[in-house]
Design a protein around this motif. Sequence first.
Motif, short mmCIF file in Angstrom:
data_model
loop_
_atom_site.label_atom_id
_atom_site.label_comp_id
_atom_site.label_asym_id
_atom_site.label_seq_id
_atom_site.Cartn_x
_atom_site.Cartn_y
_atom_site.Cartn_z
N GLN A 36 3.36 -5.67 -9.22
CA GLN A 36 2.90 -6.95 -8.69
C GLN A 36 3.64 -7.25 -7.39
N VAL A 37 3.00 -8.08 -6.56
CA VAL A 37 3.57 -8.44 -5.26
C VAL A 37 3.47 -9.95 -5.09
N MET A 38 4.57 -10.58 -4.63
CA MET A 38 4.58 -12.02 -4.33
C MET A 38 5.20 -12.22 -2.96
N VAL A 39 4.52 -13.07 -2.14
CA VAL A 39 5.00 -13.39 -0.81
C VAL A 39 5.26 -14.89 -0.73
N LEU A 40 6.47 -15.27 -0.36
CA LEU A 40 6.83 -16.67 -0.14
C LEU A 40 6.73 -16.94 1.35
N THR A 41 5.84 -17.84 1.75
CA THR A 41 5.63 -18.10 3.17
C THR A 41 5.93 -19.55 3.51
N GLY A 42 6.16 -19.81 4.79
CA GLY A 42 6.43 -21.15 5.27
C GLY A 42 7.23 -21.10 6.55
N PRO A 43 7.39 -22.23 7.23
CA PRO A 43 8.13 -22.24 8.49
C PRO A 43 9.62 -22.02 8.27
N ALA A 44 10.33 -21.78 9.35
CA ALA A 44 11.78 -21.59 9.29
C ALA A 44 12.44 -22.83 8.70
N GLY A 45 13.40 -22.61 7.81
CA GLY A 45 14.17 -23.71 7.24
C GLY A 45 13.54 -24.40 6.06
N ILE A 46 12.37 -23.98 5.63
CA ILE A 46 11.65 -24.70 4.57
C ILE A 46 12.22 -24.41 3.19
N ALA A 153 10.62 1.79 10.78
CA ALA A 153 10.84 2.97 9.95
C ALA A 153 10.95 2.59 8.47
N SER A 154 11.62 1.50 8.18
CA SER A 154 11.73 1.04 6.78
C SER A 154 10.36 0.60 6.27
N ILE A 155 9.58 -0.09 7.11
CA ILE A 155 8.23 -0.51 6.70
C ILE A 155 7.42 0.71 6.29
N GLU A 156 7.48 1.77 7.09
CA GLU A 156 6.69 2.97 6.81
C GLU A 156 7.07 3.57 5.47
N ALA A 157 8.37 3.68 5.21
CA ALA A 157 8.82 4.29 3.95
C ALA A 157 8.46 3.43 2.75
N VAL A 158 8.65 2.11 2.86
CA VAL A 158 8.36 1.23 1.73
C VAL A 158 6.86 1.19 1.45
N MET A 159 6.05 1.10 2.51
CA MET A 159 4.61 1.04 2.30
C MET A 159 4.09 2.35 1.71
N TYR A 160 4.68 3.49 2.11
CA TYR A 160 4.29 4.77 1.51
C TYR A 160 4.45 4.70 -0.01
N ALA A 161 5.55 4.10 -0.45
CA ALA A 161 5.81 4.03 -1.88
C ALA A 161 4.92 3.03 -2.59
N VAL A 162 4.83 1.80 -2.06
CA VAL A 162 4.13 0.76 -2.81
C VAL A 162 2.63 1.00 -2.86
N ARG A 163 2.07 1.75 -1.86
CA ARG A 163 0.64 2.07 -1.94
C ARG A 163 0.32 2.96 -3.13
N ARG A 164 1.32 3.66 -3.62
CA ARG A 164 1.10 4.63 -4.69
C ARG A 164 1.53 4.11 -6.07
N LEU A 165 2.01 2.88 -6.09
CA LEU A 165 2.38 2.31 -7.38
C LEU A 165 1.15 1.77 -8.09
N ARG A 166 1.12 1.90 -9.41
CA ARG A 166 -0.02 1.40 -10.19
C ARG A 166 0.46 0.49 -11.33
N ASN A 167 0.91 1.11 -12.41
CA ASN A 167 1.33 0.34 -13.58
C ASN A 167 2.84 0.35 -13.79
N GLU A 168 3.54 0.86 -12.79
CA GLU A 168 5.00 0.88 -12.92
C GLU A 168 5.55 -0.56 -13.00
N ARG A 169 6.68 -0.70 -13.67
CA ARG A 169 7.29 -2.03 -13.85
C ARG A 169 8.06 -2.43 -12.59
N VAL A 170 7.31 -2.73 -11.54
CA VAL A 170 7.90 -3.01 -10.23
C VAL A 170 7.33 -4.32 -9.69
#
Length: 944
Positions: A36-46, A153-170
């Motif tokens: 699962q993925v959760m994104v917390l969004t909002g302006p600076a300082g919120i 570079a970190s974005i590329e490595a992390v996205m490579y991994a998370v695109r391939r996750l399915r039912n893992e407990r992550v």
Amino acid sequence: MRCIQSSGGDDVTLFGRDEQLAIVRSAVDRAGAGFQVMVLTGPAGIGKTALWESGVADAEAAGHAVLQTRACEAEARLSHGGLSDLLEHVGEDVLAGLAPPQRRAVDAALLRDDSGPVDSRALGAGFLAIVRALAAAGAVLIAVDDDQWLDAASIEAVMYAVRRLRNERVTVLLTRRRDWPDAPYGAEGLAPHLADLRVRVSTVEVPPLPPDAIQRLIDRPVPARLAGRVYDLSAGNPYFALEIAEALRRADQPVGPGDDLPVPSSLQALVSARLAAAAPGTRRAILVTALVSNPRVGLIRDVLTRDDAGGELEESVADGLLVIRGEHVRLAHPLIGAVARAEAPGAVRRHLHRILADLVVDAEERVRHRALGTLPPDAAIADELALVAEKTIHRGGPRAAAELAEQAWRFTPPADPGGDERLLAAADLHLQSGLVDAGAALLRPHVAALPPGPLRGRARLRLAQMSGVVVLTQPEYEAILADADPQLRAETLAYRVNCEVFEGFVPVSQGALWATEAIEVSEGLDPATRARVVSEAAFMDAMLGVDPAPRLALVGVDALPDLAWYDHRGRIDALRAMWRGEMASAQRLLGTLQRLARERGEEISTVVFTLHLFEAAIRVGDWIAAAGLRHDLGELDPAIVPAEVMHRVAAAVAAGTGDRPAATEALRWFDEVSGGQVTGPTFWHQMETRRVAGQAALFDGDADTAAALLSRVVADAHERDYRDPGVFPAAPDLVEALVKAGRPAEAQAVLDRLTETAQAQDHPWARAGAARARGILLTAATPADPKATTDPKATADEPAEVALVEAGDRYRALGLPFDEVRTIAALATLRRRQRRFREARTLLQDAAERFERLGAAGLARAARAEIGRFGGRQQERAATAGGLTATEQQVVDLVVAGCTNRQAADRLFISISAVEAHLTRVYAKLGVTSRTQLVRTQATAEQV
């Protein structure tokens, strides 16, 4: 990577974030359910990072593997910086399981060797393998704060991994800066790539904090009258609010009602940079919008049309600096307007205010713009401001009127003879509005220069009132009275009554003499002054136990715009009703007065009535409501809710809820502050704190300490002529403490005085208290030997029982459930001495349950502990005798205890018809046909 020490995230308080915390915690709790993925969004300082930290702490406390990084702009161009943080604490046992190319890529990316260029595909595969290995052993949290600054570079490595996750407990938890909801993501970070995933992405928009949460966040040192403005300027952003509050604390001068709040340099630089990047026409449109209280599209366009410099409304909207909804225009954030006003040259602001003065319709707003568009002095504008200020008072706006009156004085030419009068008028309105700091700062520099006469005397009196000088010296009074006309003399006498009586320096009877003189002097004066002095005289009458109605008949019941609500006669009516135990009437009146004070913006009156409502709540025994009112008082301006008030209310709540140490500590604070003196600014609060500390000792079983504390309260009240026994309601508790301390003769003497006073004043609460005290005293004299009769009829007319039943009936009629339940507990003590154990147990069970509903946890525990002393065998017999249900047995016990069907229904919170139905079934089960047979049967069973 920064590790967060936590125990489930509960060690840090996040104000106003319960809903968002629950969402984040739910995601962490569901980590075992799959990817699962959760994104917390909002302006600076919120507050995104605070929620993110809470999620990380919860995951660590739950034993999850946590990979976390806090990205920052300075490191956004450093390759693999984020990935290094994520993998920093991954153990060698996990890394050893990687394929050799993956291990080489990971080591190279983490700068653990110099094996050459990093193979990005191998690095991504290695990160995926690490995540899967960790997920095989338990839940995993990948947490990235400020995702927009994560390096490519970190974005590329992390996205490579998370695109391939399915039912893992992550679970992936990100924070992402976004200036407004639904704004598109930029190209940076992980967030723009999340749409590629085969899993639903939960986006949580972190909203602004509500006003009460901002008030708690910035803490008490910021006055309540400014806390609301801090909220408005920060738009609920917690970081901005904290910065603005800190700037307020550092300010050299108090902020007046018409002054802008200071904008801290940290925020000003942020907004200034954004304004500087905008076109000149855009900045002009923003400035015009910032100068208008209710900006509309048509008005802004008209101003820009008349303004030689021009301006572009549409460009401001396109730049995200203004928002248009229909005809309404608003700034994208209030700080934009504050900075625009601060940075605009004075001549430009005055020019735009003059244009606005020609265009706006509202008279108050028009004169404000005229004043802001002109440099003082200006006699015509001063006259107009004074006239509008007077009209604003009548419309119920003392704060706005105070600002206008101060401006009227500032625009008055120095040679104008009316200038001094306008200065005093502004000071009066500042005092009425609770703006005492700003009012004192306005008045203090000018008092010495005022000519001798009533104005100078009035200025001295007002300065004393606003500076916290409670009791003036005799020379100071003489200096004021030397300048006094009848009006000032009446006001000074009333002030002296208010201060010296309520600080314990003179007896109430002396205050009554001064108040009577003030009434005589006030004959023919303005209605507000007359009402104030009559109110003080009526207050003295009420405390002397005299009906204040004849005094109050001297003034009408209508509200006066220049009379504060705390001086209204309704306050005297409410307090006398409370002291006499007529709680429904008292609470209804006080609630109405508190609402009216809030509507008019009177902070001092609001504090006064909130404190009175608190006192009413503790007399009723509603400790839950009392705790809420204590919180309300803590949220108000500390300049008018001093520390002694907060210690007093804290002690009262502690006493009622069974926290004796807290009540004792509050009293110790008073003793230290007062240096052991009774008189002084803390007198009334110290008396009340001593009383509730005595109650706390009594409830805790320490009769000797209770007697010592309560004796002093009663003696001090008697010495100062507080003749209404309900003002400091200690006498019944003192009788109980003396009885339990084995001092019946002293208890009898206190009871005799209370009984005499109750009869002389026809005092409902005192009659009830005397009856309860008499019952407790007589109970102590009731024999408790094993041969005592258990026949209910033989004991029904015992004086102790008659007194306690009378007390219970009186308390019930008055609406005093706490005292009623204490009387039930006292009746249980009598039943036990009479060896009527089943009835005693039922009464105590009833008392314990009702104490719990009121929030009196300490007394509830004491009642249940007393039940436990009866022994399990008797309890078992009571629960099973005759095959009665628990409710049927309770009805039987109450009937045997002498309750009517209505009284039994009230005690059990059921209807009378339900009681009758239960009795019908009881008769059938027990083989009886009447109430008399039932009582006789139960009395016989009690002896078995």
